[in-house]
Design a protein around this motif. Structure first.
Motif, PDB file in Angstrom:
ATOM      1  N   VAL A  30       0.837  -1.208   0.000  1.00  0.00           N
ATOM      2  CA  VAL A  30       0.000   0.000   0.000  1.00  0.00           C
ATOM      3  C   VAL A  30       0.868   1.253   0.000  1.00  0.00           C
ATOM      4  O   VAL A  30       0.559   2.231  -0.687  1.00  0.00           O
ATOM      5  CB  VAL A  30      -0.956  -0.006   1.202  1.00  0.00           C
ATOM      6  N   ALA A  31       1.964   1.250   0.768  1.00  0.00           N
ATOM      7  CA  ALA A  31       2.863   2.416   0.762  1.00  0.00           C
ATOM      8  C   ALA A  31       3.378   2.681  -0.641  1.00  0.00           C
ATOM      9  O   ALA A  31       3.425   3.831  -1.097  1.00  0.00           O
ATOM     10  CB  ALA A  31       4.033   2.174   1.724  1.00  0.00           C
ATOM     11  N   ALA A  32       3.751   1.606  -1.343  1.00  0.00           N
ATOM     12  CA  ALA A  32       4.262   1.772  -2.703  1.00  0.00           C
ATOM     13  C   ALA A  32       3.200   2.347  -3.630  1.00  0.00           C
ATOM     14  O   ALA A  32       3.452   3.280  -4.396  1.00  0.00           O
ATOM     15  CB  ALA A  32       4.759   0.424  -3.239  1.00  0.00           C
ATOM     16  N   ILE A  33       1.995   1.797  -3.550  1.00  0.00           N
ATOM     17  CA  ILE A  33       0.960   2.228  -4.482  1.00  0.00           C
ATOM     18  C   ILE A  33       0.489   3.649  -4.177  1.00  0.00           C
ATOM     19  O   ILE A  33       0.252   4.453  -5.083  1.00  0.00           O
ATOM     20  CB  ILE A  33      -0.220   1.228  -4.480  1.00  0.00           C
ATOM     21  N   VAL A  34       0.380   4.001  -2.879  1.00  0.00           N
ATOM     22  CA  VAL A  34      -0.049   5.362  -2.532  1.00  0.00           C
ATOM     23  C   VAL A  34       1.029   6.371  -2.905  1.00  0.00           C
ATOM     24  O   VAL A  34       0.729   7.441  -3.461  1.00  0.00           O
ATOM     25  CB  VAL A  34      -0.388   5.450  -1.022  1.00  0.00           C
ATOM     26  N   ALA A 326       0.775   6.057   5.917  1.00  0.00           N
ATOM     27  CA  ALA A 326       1.684   6.873   6.725  1.00  0.00           C
ATOM     28  C   ALA A 326       3.108   6.812   6.167  1.00  0.00           C
ATOM     29  O   ALA A 326       3.801   7.837   6.076  1.00  0.00           O
ATOM     30  CB  ALA A 326       1.659   6.393   8.176  1.00  0.00           C
ATOM     31  N   ILE A 327       3.554   5.606   5.785  1.00  0.00           N
ATOM     32  CA  ILE A 327       4.888   5.460   5.199  1.00  0.00           C
ATOM     33  C   ILE A 327       4.973   6.251   3.893  1.00  0.00           C
ATOM     34  O   ILE A 327       5.968   6.941   3.621  1.00  0.00           O
ATOM     35  CB  ILE A 327       5.215   3.973   4.949  1.00  0.00           C
ATOM     36  N   ALA A 328       3.929   6.142   3.083  1.00  0.00           N
ATOM     37  CA  ALA A 328       3.909   6.859   1.805  1.00  0.00           C
ATOM     38  C   ALA A 328       3.973   8.360   2.026  1.00  0.00           C
ATOM     39  O   ALA A 328       4.678   9.081   1.303  1.00  0.00           O
ATOM     40  CB  ALA A 328       2.646   6.502   1.022  1.00  0.00           C
ATOM     41  N   ARG A 329       3.225   8.840   3.040  1.00  0.00           N
ATOM     42  CA  ARG A 329       3.239  10.275   3.319  1.00  0.00           C
ATOM     43  C   ARG A 329       4.633  10.747   3.714  1.00  0.00           C
ATOM     44  O   ARG A 329       5.095  11.805   3.275  1.00  0.00           O
ATOM     45  CB  ARG A 329       2.244  10.586   4.428  1.00  0.00           C
ATOM     46  N   ALA A 330       5.315   9.937   4.543  1.00  0.00           N
ATOM     47  CA  ALA A 330       6.674  10.298   4.943  1.00  0.00           C
ATOM     48  C   ALA A 330       7.622  10.281   3.753  1.00  0.00           C
ATOM     49  O   ALA A 330       8.461  11.179   3.588  1.00  0.00           O
ATOM     50  CB  ALA A 330       7.160   9.338   6.031  1.00  0.00           C
ATOM     51  N   ALA A 331       7.476   9.249   2.896  1.00  0.00           N
ATOM     52  CA  ALA A 331       8.354   9.128   1.728  1.00  0.00           C
ATOM     53  C   ALA A 331       8.137  10.274   0.756  1.00  0.00           C
ATOM     54  O   ALA A 331       9.084  10.879   0.238  1.00  0.00           O
ATOM     55  CB  ALA A 331       8.120   7.781   1.039  1.00  0.00           C
ATOM     56  N   VAL A 332       6.868  10.582   0.472  1.00  0.00           N
ATOM     57  CA  VAL A 332       6.557  11.663  -0.464  1.00  0.00           C
ATOM     58  C   VAL A 332       6.995  13.007   0.113  1.00  0.00           C
ATOM     59  O   VAL A 332       7.498  13.874  -0.612  1.00  0.00           O
ATOM     60  CB  VAL A 332       5.049  11.674  -0.797  1.00  0.00           C
ATOM     61  N   GLY A 333       6.816  13.177   1.425  1.00  0.00           N
ATOM     62  CA  GLY A 333       7.232  14.426   2.053  1.00  0.00           C
ATOM     63  C   GLY A 333       8.734  14.635   2.017  1.00  0.00           C
ATOM     64  O   GLY A 333       9.216  15.766   2.063  1.00  0.00           O
ATOM     65  N   ALA A 334       9.495  13.530   1.898  1.00  0.00           N
ATOM     66  CA  ALA A 334      10.952  13.637   1.866  1.00  0.00           C
ATOM     67  C   ALA A 334      11.479  13.974   0.473  1.00  0.00           C
ATOM     68  O   ALA A 334      12.654  14.324   0.325  1.00  0.00           O
ATOM     69  CB  ALA A 334      11.581  12.333   2.355  1.00  0.00           C
ATOM     70  N   TYR A 352       4.394  18.248  -3.993  1.00  0.00           N
ATOM     71  CA  TYR A 352       4.216  16.872  -3.544  1.00  0.00           C
ATOM     72  C   TYR A 352       3.309  16.796  -2.318  1.00  0.00           C
ATOM     73  O   TYR A 352       3.300  17.681  -1.470  1.00  0.00           O
ATOM     74  CB  TYR A 352       5.572  16.237  -3.227  1.00  0.00           C
ATOM     75  N   GLY A 353       2.607  15.708  -2.224  1.00  0.00           N
ATOM     76  CA  GLY A 353       1.744  15.431  -1.092  1.00  0.00           C
ATOM     77  C   GLY A 353       0.891  14.212  -1.402  1.00  0.00           C
ATOM     78  O   GLY A 353       0.651  13.887  -2.561  1.00  0.00           O
ATOM     79  N   VAL A 354       0.467  13.505  -0.361  1.00  0.00           N
ATOM     80  CA  VAL A 354      -0.398  12.342  -0.541  1.00  0.00           C
ATOM     81  C   VAL A 354      -1.829  12.839  -0.753  1.00  0.00           C
ATOM     82  O   VAL A 354      -2.404  13.479   0.128  1.00  0.00           O
ATOM     83  CB  VAL A 354      -0.328  11.403   0.679  1.00  0.00           C
ATOM     84  N   THR A 355      -2.355  12.564  -1.916  1.00  0.00           N
ATOM     85  CA  THR A 355      -3.714  13.013  -2.217  1.00  0.00           C
ATOM     86  C   THR A 355      -4.731  12.079  -1.558  1.00  0.00           C
ATOM     87  O   THR A 355      -4.462  10.892  -1.335  1.00  0.00           O
ATOM     88  CB  THR A 355      -3.946  13.043  -3.734  1.00  0.00           C
ATOM     89  N   TRP A 356      -5.908  12.627  -1.265  1.00  0.00           N
ATOM     90  CA  TRP A 356      -6.959  11.808  -0.643  1.00  0.00           C
ATOM     91  C   TRP A 356      -7.369  10.667  -1.565  1.00  0.00           C
ATOM     92  O   TRP A 356      -7.640   9.554  -1.103  1.00  0.00           O
ATOM     93  CB  TRP A 356      -8.162  12.692  -0.315  1.00  0.00           C
ATOM     94  N   SER A 357      -7.417  10.945  -2.851  1.00  0.00           N
ATOM     95  CA  SER A 357      -7.832   9.886  -3.787  1.00  0.00           C
ATOM     96  C   SER A 357      -6.834   8.743  -3.795  1.00  0.00           C
ATOM     97  O   SER A 357      -7.209   7.563  -3.817  1.00  0.00           O
ATOM     98  CB  SER A 357      -7.987  10.461  -5.201  1.00  0.00           C
ATOM     99  N   ALA A 358      -5.523   9.078  -3.769  1.00  0.00           N
ATOM    100  CA  ALA A 358      -4.501   8.023  -3.757  1.00  0.00           C
ATOM    101  C   ALA A 358      -4.549   7.241  -2.454  1.00  0.00           C
ATOM    102  O   ALA A 358      -4.422   6.007  -2.447  1.00  0.00           O
ATOM    103  CB  ALA A 358      -3.114   8.640  -3.955  1.00  0.00           C
ATOM    104  N   GLN A 361      -7.663   5.024  -2.456  1.00  0.00           N
ATOM    105  CA  GLN A 361      -7.466   3.911  -3.382  1.00  0.00           C
ATOM    106  C   GLN A 361      -6.513   2.881  -2.795  1.00  0.00           C
ATOM    107  O   GLN A 361      -6.746   1.668  -2.890  1.00  0.00           O
ATOM    108  CB  GLN A 361      -6.932   4.435  -4.712  1.00  0.00           C
ATOM    109  N   GLY A 362      -5.435   3.357  -2.166  1.00  0.00           N
ATOM    110  CA  GLY A 362      -4.470   2.431  -1.566  1.00  0.00           C
ATOM    111  C   GLY A 362      -5.081   1.612  -0.444  1.00  0.00           C
ATOM    112  O   GLY A 362      -4.867   0.399  -0.358  1.00  0.00           O
ATOM    113  N   ILE A 363      -5.854   2.255   0.418  1.00  0.00           N
ATOM    114  CA  ILE A 363      -6.494   1.534   1.530  1.00  0.00           C
ATOM    115  C   ILE A 363      -7.492   0.508   1.002  1.00  0.00           C
ATOM    116  O   ILE A 363      -7.535  -0.641   1.459  1.00  0.00           O
ATOM    117  CB  ILE A 363      -7.189   2.529   2.485  1.00  0.00           C
TER     118      ILE A 363
END
Length: 846
Positions: A30-34, A326-334, A352-358, A361-363
């Motif tokens: 899920v982290a990868a896909i988000v 959460a992992i995706a958000r940290a990765a994208v934020g970096a 950059y930022g984790v979109t609600w749609s992504a 969809q990941g969840i």
């Protein structure tokens, strides 16, 4: 219901260590896909902005004729319906330009572009010396010119030039302009004038070759609808609409392919996680057989027990998905921090930022994949009997119609999830068909392996003999490991091969050694002198080639399917043949050409012969043996078609030609030469090169399109980097998941190792036994997975990415070797604690 909830909580609390890998698999997937979805959505905005700047608008509508009144009404109506909120018009035409100073008898071909005040809708015109562009610079017969025109005409800013019958004052020098493309160039240096001043030049009279363009801005969600309506209604009016999303050009196709690939990668990572989930669930159920038997003894029904574990799976899937977000958000934020030191580019300018749609969809995919891959293993609960508490017996299996039905439902659901994730039903079917087909092959391979190695059960080698017995014993892990590892290798090798194909397919024109300059109008008598000039290393030119060219029109065809008599017949009926063509002649094929019908010559001949490009041959229904008639400067020549060529236009460094003649027939015809070349890299050296060339050969036109290539290189290099990083992520995630899938089988080794140690076997002997067993399984899984990956790359290349299918032998061989090595090493390393511990504690626990 409360019983199910309480049991799910108790089981999770009691078995959280065993289920930790399940949790991690979902979180990684899920982290990868988000992260991918979010980055794709962020970068897509930047890519769209770049694409719009390359095109100059959301939609461009062009014609090489006067705008028909009826067609213009249709266009205005469609633009109003689409909510167009900005528009501007330009007219472009080639013309001769000369200094107004009569003491300079120089004339050059130039590309005149007349623009209105709103131009450009996207991008900007940059001028040299820090000058700011304003349309006021063009008003009252002002002009902006490319620097190469200053060199060619020996003029400077402030001087006057004659365009048509009107004099214009040079008020600025263009450094960078919007529009253009990687393979296109104008017929000469660009000149900008005011749209209102164009009629005064007298260049729009009869026979004008002016191109009229209408640039439009419309809402993004209306672009596709507008394009469909324009293409439908303007098909017969010689009007060509094009959007920034158009895939007709190579860069547009590259953007679309990159996006499709990234979507597919996100899907594959989740499927790899699903494979691991299935393995973990199966092992977990096997470990819980006695607990399930106890529950059945105290009255629990199959439905209740299955509900307990399904609820547990969904809770873990949801928790893993949330951790993945959460992992995706940290990765994208970096990402911005990692790119902080980089030069300004597409990636650094994206938001950059984790979109609600992504995230949603990941969840959703994480929970769905957890459920889908767990249902079939959980159905084994129905075959566990209470009597297992009293004696150790193998769970009996019979024809399980419910299990088969569940498998069908899960397969259909997986196709739906795959299609949703890849935004293509075709891709969903291709990937899932490959998945299912390979799963069947791996199951059969498991049976075949057991039968094949059965004779080795009588081997004198103790480790080999017992490794073979392990492969065929009741409750063996042969098919489980083969399925998990084989499918993992299938997806990992397939994705790596697709990555190699996609990067190889990206336009070769963006490579550093691509030509970035074109020389036109080289006369026959100047050819040797130009060769000497370009060959002189002091001038700084790179690789070059002089190509003879002639202009001609098709005036007749006598063939198997097509018969056209006269130029008028060609214009009315000759599909794609009615325009003027640029011809050449040579005795060899270029690297980007391949003969698909007939034979190409290797020597001159006085008899005229021609080779035709495949696409135009198909459209005009031309065949080998047909005779064509060409009008070349008033002389008619009738060559016979002797070959049909497939031309890879993206690699047309030496000029892509539709018609290539055999040397001999055109050698003495009036002709000029063109030369694609790599110009000097330093701006000062580049300007000096152009000055020296034009000074020695005043009639030669230099077309410099390095700025366009640099913009495209910047965009494509970042897309390429993203693809490479994502490919590495697939490899890393896949290896982690395979490690866990293999390591989860060790629980069955514990009791066996304890028994072998009690009977006198040492650690080295048991280690060799495990090495044999896992080595064979890894090798077979790697071979089958790699072969299956060939089919996957074929299907995705042909039906999804629409790129040529290629087999990368190195990727497949490395896949087989690494899979065998990893499985063998993981199988032994994961059992080290079993090998090190004394058998007493294990035997007591059992």
């Amino acid at each position: 219901m409360m019983f199910v909830l309480r049991m799910a909580v108790r089981e999770t609390r009691a078995s959280w260590r065993r289920l930790l890998f399940f949790f991690v698999c979902i979180a990684v997937g899920v982290a990868a896909i988000v992260a991918l979805r979010s980055v794709i959505q962020s970068v897509r905005d930047g890519v769209n902005t770049e694409a719009k700047a390359l095109v100059g608008a959301d939609v461009v509508i062009g014609t090489n004729r006067e705008w028909p009144a009826e067609a213009r009404q249709k266009i205005d109506s469609h633009l109003a319906e689409a909510g167009a909120f900005a528009r501007t018009e330009t007219t472009e035409t080639p013309t001769m330009v000369r200094p107004a100073d009569g003491s300079k008898p120089i004339a050059k071909m130039a590309e005149l572009r007349a623009v209105q005040a709103a131009y450009p809708l996207y991008g900007a015109i940059s001028l040299q010396n820090g000058q700011t562009y304003s349309h006021a610079l063009l008003e009252s017969h002002g002009a902006l010119v490319r620097p190469e025109l200053l060199t060619a005409l020996q003029v400077k800013a402030g001087d006057r030039i004659n365009v048509g019958v009107t004099t214009f004052t040079i008020r600025g020098v263009i450094a960078r302009e919007p529009g253009g493309g990687p393979g296109g160039f104008s017929l000469g240096p660009r000149i900008y004038i005011d749209y209102a001043d164009l009629p005064s030049t007298g260049l729009l009279g009869f026979g004008s070759r002016a191109q009229r363009l209408l640039f439009v801005r419309v809402p993004d969600d209306k672009v596709s609808t507008l394009m469909d309506a324009l293409r439908r209604d303007l098909r017969q009016d010689f009007i060509n609409p094009r959007s920034y999303r158009s895939r007709e050009d190579q860069i547009g196709r590259d953007f679309a392919r990159a996006e499709d690939y990234l979507s597919l990668v996100g899907l594959v990572i989740v499927i790899l996680g699903g494979i691991a989930v299935s393995s973990v669930t199966r092992v977990f159920i096997l470990q819980k057989i006695r607990s399930i038997a106890v529950l059945k003894c105290v009255g629990a029904r199959n439905a209740q027990i299955i509900a307990v574990y399904i609820l547990q799976v969904m809770i873990l899937g949801l928790a893993g998905s949330l951790l993945g977000v959460a992992i995706a958000r940290a990765a994208v934020g970096a990402i911005p921090l990692a790119l902080a030191s980089s030069s300004p580019s597409l990636l650094t300018e994206a938001h950059y930022g984790v979109t609600w749609s992504a995230a949603a969809q990941g969840i959703a995919i994480g929970v769905l994949v957890s459920l889908l891959f767990s249902v079939v293993p959980l159905l084994q609960v129905r075959f566990i009997k209470p009597s297992l508490l009293l004696r150790d017996e193998t769970v009996r299996r019979r024809k399980d119609w419910l299990g088969i039905a569940a498998l069908v439902v899960v397969s259909c659901a997986l196709v739906a999830v795959t299609a949703w994730q890849a935004s293509s039903l075709r891709v969903g079917v291709v990937v899932c068909a490959g998945f299912a087909g390979l799963a069947v092959v791996l199951q059969l391979a498991g049976k075949g392996l057991v039968a094949l190695v059965a004779p080795l059960a009588n081997s004198k080698s103790f480790p080999l003999r017992h490794a073979v017995l392990h492969l065929s014993r009741p409750g063996n892990q042969t098919r489980v490991v083969l399925l998990a590892v084989g499918l993992g290798a299938f997806f990992i090798v397939g994705i790596r091969s697709l990555q190699a194909s996609l990067l190889d397919e990206f336009s070769i024109q963006t490579s550093d050694d691509s030509p970035d300059m074109f020389l036109l109008d080289i006369q026959r008598g100047q050819a040797d002198g130009v060769r000497v000039f370009l060959g002189d290393r002091s001038h700084g030119a790179g690789e070059f080639q002089l190509i003879p060219v002639l202009r001609a029109r098709v005036v007749g065809v006598s063939g198997r399917e097509t018969n056209l008599d006269g130029a008028e017949d060609v214009r009315q009926k000759g599909v794609s043949l009615g325009r003027e063509f640029t011809l050449t002649y040579r005795d060899h094929l270029e690297a980007n050409e391949r003969v698909i019908d007939g034979a190409f010559w290797s020597s001159p001949s006085s008899e005229p012969e021609v080779s035709v490009e495949r696409q135009i041959a198909e459209r005009a229904r031309l065949h080998v043996g047909d005779t064509m008639r060409f009008d070349i400067l008033g002389r008619t020549i009738s060559p016979r078609i002797t070959s049909i060529r497939n031309v890879e236009w993206r690699e047309s460094r030496n000029g892509g030609f539709v018609f290539v003649f055999r040397p001999g027939a055109l050698d003495q015809a009036p002709q000029t030469y063109v030369s694609p070349l790599k110009g000097p890299g330093d701006p000062a050296a580049r300007a000096r090169f152009q000055h020296d060339l034009v000074e020695q050969f005043p009639n030669v036109t230099v077309i410099d399109f390095r700025d366009v290539l640099e913009r495209i290189r910047d965009v494509m290099s970042k897309v390429t980097l993203a693809i490479s990083i994502v490919g590495g992520l697939v490899l890393f995630s896949g290896v982690l998941i395979l490690i866990g899938a293999v390591a989860m089988t060790k629980f069955q080794r514990v009791y066996e190792a304890a028994v072998f140690k009690t009977l006198g076997a040492n650690t080295r002997t048991i280690g060799r036994m495990l090495l044999f067993e896992y080595g064979v399984l890894g090798s077979l899984a790697g071979v089958i997975g790699s072969v299956g990956a060939i089919g996957l790359t074929w299907g995705v290349s042909k039906y999804a990415l629409e790129i040529p299918w290629k087999i990368f032998v190195t990727e497949h061989v490395a896949g087989v070797v690494l899979t065998a090595f990893l499985v063998a090493v993981i199988g032994v390393v994961s059992s080290l604690d079993v090998l090190r511990h004394k058998p007493l504690a294990t035997l007591r626990a059992e």
